[in-house]
Design a protein around this motif. Sequence first.
Motif, short mmCIF file in Angstrom:
data_model
loop_
_atom_site.label_atom_id
_atom_site.label_comp_id
_atom_site.label_asym_id
_atom_site.label_seq_id
_atom_site.Cartn_x
_atom_site.Cartn_y
_atom_site.Cartn_z
N ASP A 140 0.88 -1.17 0.00
CA ASP A 140 0.00 0.00 0.00
C ASP A 140 0.92 1.22 0.00
OD1 ASP A 140 -2.40 1.59 0.32
OD2 ASP A 140 -1.78 1.86 2.42
N SER A 141 1.16 1.78 -1.16
CA SER A 141 2.20 2.81 -1.30
C SER A 141 2.05 4.02 -0.39
CB SER A 141 2.28 3.27 -2.77
OG SER A 141 2.67 2.20 -3.59
N PRO A 142 0.87 4.60 -0.24
CA PRO A 142 0.78 5.80 0.61
C PRO A 142 1.22 5.59 2.05
CG PRO A 142 -1.17 5.60 -0.77
CD PRO A 142 -0.42 4.32 -0.91
N SER A 143 1.00 4.39 2.59
CA SER A 143 1.33 4.13 3.99
C SER A 143 2.60 3.32 4.18
CB SER A 143 0.18 3.38 4.67
OG SER A 143 0.08 2.05 4.16
N SER A 144 3.15 2.79 3.08
CA SER A 144 4.31 1.89 3.13
C SER A 144 4.01 0.58 3.87
CB SER A 144 5.54 2.58 3.77
OG SER A 144 5.95 3.67 2.99
N LEU A 145 2.73 0.24 4.01
CA LEU A 145 2.38 -1.07 4.54
C LEU A 145 2.69 -2.13 3.48
CD1 LEU A 145 -1.09 -0.90 6.36
CD2 LEU A 145 1.08 -1.65 7.33
N LYS A 146 3.35 -3.20 3.91
CA LYS A 146 3.71 -4.27 2.99
C LYS A 146 2.93 -5.53 3.34
CE LYS A 146 8.37 -2.30 2.73
NZ LYS A 146 8.05 -1.52 1.52
N LEU A 147 2.55 -6.27 2.34
CA LEU A 147 1.79 -7.49 2.50
C LEU A 147 2.49 -8.62 1.78
CD1 LEU A 147 -0.93 -8.88 3.42
CD2 LEU A 147 -1.83 -8.22 1.17
N GLU A 148 2.67 -9.74 2.46
CA GLU A 148 3.23 -10.94 1.84
C GLU A 148 2.20 -12.06 1.91
OE1 GLU A 148 7.94 -10.04 2.96
OE2 GLU A 148 6.85 -11.69 3.95
N LEU A 149 1.91 -12.65 0.75
CA LEU A 149 0.98 -13.76 0.67
C LEU A 149 1.77 -15.04 0.42
CD1 LEU A 149 -1.80 -12.20 -1.61
CD2 LEU A 149 -1.61 -12.13 0.88
N TYR A 150 1.51 -16.06 1.23
CA TYR A 150 2.24 -17.32 1.13
C TYR A 150 1.30 -18.43 0.65
CZ TYR A 150 5.88 -15.00 3.86
OH TYR A 150 6.85 -14.13 4.30
N TYR A 151 1.76 -19.15 -0.36
CA TYR A 151 1.04 -20.31 -0.89
C TYR A 151 2.01 -21.49 -0.85
CZ TYR A 151 -1.96 -16.70 -3.01
OH TYR A 151 -2.78 -15.61 -3.23
N VAL A 152 1.69 -22.49 -0.02
CA VAL A 152 2.53 -23.68 0.07
C VAL A 152 1.80 -24.82 -0.65
CG1 VAL A 152 3.77 -25.26 1.59
CG2 VAL A 152 3.43 -22.88 2.28
N VAL A 153 2.47 -25.39 -1.65
CA VAL A 153 1.84 -26.41 -2.49
C VAL A 153 2.41 -27.77 -2.15
CG1 VAL A 153 1.37 -27.14 -4.85
CG2 VAL A 153 1.57 -24.69 -4.31
N PHE A 154 1.54 -28.69 -1.75
CA PHE A 154 1.88 -30.10 -1.60
C PHE A 154 1.20 -30.84 -2.75
CE2 PHE A 154 2.53 -28.40 2.62
CZ PHE A 154 3.70 -29.03 3.03
N ALA A 155 1.95 -30.98 -3.85
CA ALA A 155 1.34 -31.40 -5.11
C ALA A 155 0.77 -32.81 -5.03
CB ALA A 155 2.38 -31.31 -6.23
N ASP A 156 1.49 -33.75 -4.43
CA ASP A 156 1.02 -35.13 -4.42
C ASP A 156 -0.20 -35.32 -3.53
OD1 ASP A 156 2.93 -35.90 -6.19
OD2 ASP A 156 4.29 -36.76 -4.71
N ARG A 157 -0.39 -34.44 -2.56
CA ARG A 157 -1.54 -34.57 -1.64
C ARG A 157 -2.69 -33.64 -2.03
NH1 ARG A 157 0.86 -37.97 1.70
NH2 ARG A 157 2.92 -37.51 2.54
N ASP A 158 -2.55 -32.90 -3.13
CA ASP A 158 -3.61 -32.00 -3.60
C ASP A 158 -4.02 -30.99 -2.53
OD1 ASP A 158 -3.97 -32.83 -6.27
OD2 ASP A 158 -5.04 -34.61 -5.60
N ILE A 159 -3.03 -30.46 -1.83
CA ILE A 159 -3.27 -29.48 -0.77
C ILE A 159 -2.51 -28.20 -1.08
CG2 ILE A 159 -2.82 -28.91 1.65
CD1 ILE A 159 -5.09 -30.81 1.49
N ILE A 160 -3.18 -27.08 -0.91
CA ILE A 160 -2.54 -25.76 -0.95
C ILE A 160 -2.79 -25.10 0.40
CG2 ILE A 160 -2.50 -23.48 -2.04
CD1 ILE A 160 -3.50 -24.86 -4.61
N ALA A 161 -1.73 -24.65 1.05
CA ALA A 161 -1.85 -23.98 2.35
C ALA A 161 -1.51 -22.51 2.18
CB ALA A 161 -0.91 -24.63 3.37
N ARG A 162 -2.32 -21.66 2.80
CA ARG A 162 -2.15 -20.21 2.60
C ARG A 162 -2.07 -19.48 3.93
NH1 ARG A 162 -6.70 -18.26 -1.51
NH2 ARG A 162 -5.63 -16.28 -1.04
N SER A 163 -1.25 -18.44 3.94
CA SER A 163 -1.16 -17.55 5.09
C SER A 163 -0.68 -16.20 4.59
CB SER A 163 -0.19 -18.10 6.15
OG SER A 163 1.12 -18.23 5.62
N ALA A 164 -0.66 -15.22 5.48
CA ALA A 164 -0.28 -13.86 5.09
C ALA A 164 0.53 -13.21 6.20
CB ALA A 164 -1.52 -13.03 4.78
#
Length: 731
Positions: A140-164
């Motif tokens: 968010d440029s005006p406030s310099s707030l930064k956001l990181e989105l995490y996607y962890v892929v376990f391909a063989d188990r058909d699972i995607i895990a997400r956090s921020a």
Amino acid sequence: MAIIMNQAEQVITLQTKQTTYQMKVGDYGILLHLYYGARVEDCTMDYLLNRRDVGFSGNPYDAGDDRTCSLDTLPQEFPSYGIGDYRNNCVDVCQADGTRAADFRYVSCEIREGAHKIPGLPCLFDEDEMGETLVISMEDSPSSLKLELYYVVFADRDIIARSARIINGGNGAVRLEKMMSACLELPNGAWEVIHFHGRHAMERRLERLPLMHGTMEVGSRRGTSSHQHNPGVILCSPDATEEHGECYGLSLIYSGNFSAEIEMDQMDSVRVACGIQPESFEFLLEPGEAFDTPQLMMTYSGSGLGRMSANFHSIIRHNLCRGKYKFARRPILINNWEATYFDFNEEKILSIAGQAAELGIEMLVLDDGWFGSRNSDNAGLGDWFVNTDKLKGGLTGLVEGINHLGMKFGIWIEPEMVNEDSRLYREHPDWALTIPGRKPCRSRNQLVLDMSRSEVRDYVFDSISSVLKSANVEYVKWDMNRSICDVYSAVLPKERQGEVYHRYVLGIYDLMERFTSSFPNILFEGCSGGGGRFDPAILYYSPQIWCSDDTDGIERLEIQYGTSFFYPISAVGSHVSAIPNHQTGRRTPLATRGVVAMAGSFGYEMDLNLLTEDEKEVVKAQVEDYKRYYDLIHNGDYYRLASPQGDSDFTAWQFVSGDKTRTLINLVITHVRANAPDLWFKLRGLDPEKRYRLEEDGRIYSGSALMNAGISIPMIMGDYPAAQMEFKEIG
């Protein structure tokens, strides 16, 4: 690779064995969600975006005269509050200047080998399958707030895990008022919602509802994931069954207040946002500070609810549970609670243990009442030293006596609680969560310790560790017997009191980590009045959780059925108890109680000395059967064959070995009818080419016949009868 970045089209694709998840960096750096579903190849799915001018849905300033670009109608990966999207959002920030808006735009992305680790929070980890992590950076440029989105892929188990993660890159403090873990956008409203509601002693009851326009929310404000709602939801097609139809499963790895918001908007699109319950949440971020969200597990199945459940069972067993007892065989135990409650001494406990040993039971667990001045639930909590009035020789003498019988010993604790009538509370009243100037709300005559404070956790760890070191303790049941309120920490300033709920949960994780790492050979079992904290996060520290305080064999059918949609059988603590049942007064046959309890980590809750000789022989046979079936039950694939809900007269479930050479069918008849037709059902998960022998009568069946034509048995007469049928491959 599981993660593919198309730089030319600014499209990011996550591929698992059976699914595809795709997003795109759209105009002006808006991160758009394109697709999640059955696997697709070599296609950019932005053709699914049909932009048009929708009245009263405004446009970003960057878009100029283009009225088809609106945050209020576009599917986004992590929508935020205050910038023209009027739907439910994932992040709400009060900026340093008091304004309430944050507009996060794409900056960059990075692909990392291995699963992302979240500081202070349980999460999926690399085990036999390595994860792959995508990190998307936004700002968010005006406030310099930064956001990181995490996607962890376990391909063989058909699972995607997400956090921020959100980072304050500005010069002034900001206050988070909402910070969810993830958002999932679906293009239309033709979905039904399955959630798991309940109450104490009747948890995780399945309810299936059509979506409505507006928001449907399930969640907890009780300080724990709660008996009332489990932190997992399913969206499925109206035709979805165990073996057919589309479904999305979302499960939050968190033990505190949570929310799952499911909104169908004005254009019939569906948005699901999951994370920490925002109503009781605030978190102050000084310049340079960051906040991490819990992790959300997601899976998609195009072949019904059974496949979705199998995906969760696999990832939880392999990539969430840890420790010695993750796969090791767990002992069959006897718990003294329903046999004695608080009224016991060393002689009575040894008598129960002696009878249990004769029947092949492997461990005795001493429940509540062994410590402090604990003769009822009105006193003693927090005083973690042995009550030598009850146990004359202390814990050491009792445990030596039990070990001499050839049995292991386990013990019950409730480390998060305190009675006002206790030495601990008299010395440290400020260690309890209470609001200055107000009388606290009691529950079970106990208050909650402030686990956000390190000195409180140090006391609990040191005092209970001394007990565990004093004798050969090989199992600990960790209980938590009330919801949390009167939330105020004596050591936090007023502007940080909104952080207490979350800091409490972080404190519990810290304490559990200390115990499990310091005592790696102890089997820890989670409990919160039974199933009040039955969530994936607890399984990171203890491989099993006491499923419910309701031990009634018939009620347990529905409880364990609902539990199975997200959680593997190995996670379920399930015991045979006395009749009439202490929660319902029902009288269920001992054989039936045994069949039901074998859908989990098996044990007993009764005084075995009160059984008849015939009943003791039944118990002895059950113990031997469970030992014989253990690998099949704990390590096999699980299938729901007949539901306890609806108008069915019976409930049935099945275990199949990984090599498909053995299967065990379990069946309980809940409504015996006169002149009834046969009970008929189809088996699942077998090899159609194999031939199987029914061990009970020697008859031979092909796998294809059992799965396609099914099998039938005559109605069994009596009160709540049950049956088990084992099939084995023949050469």
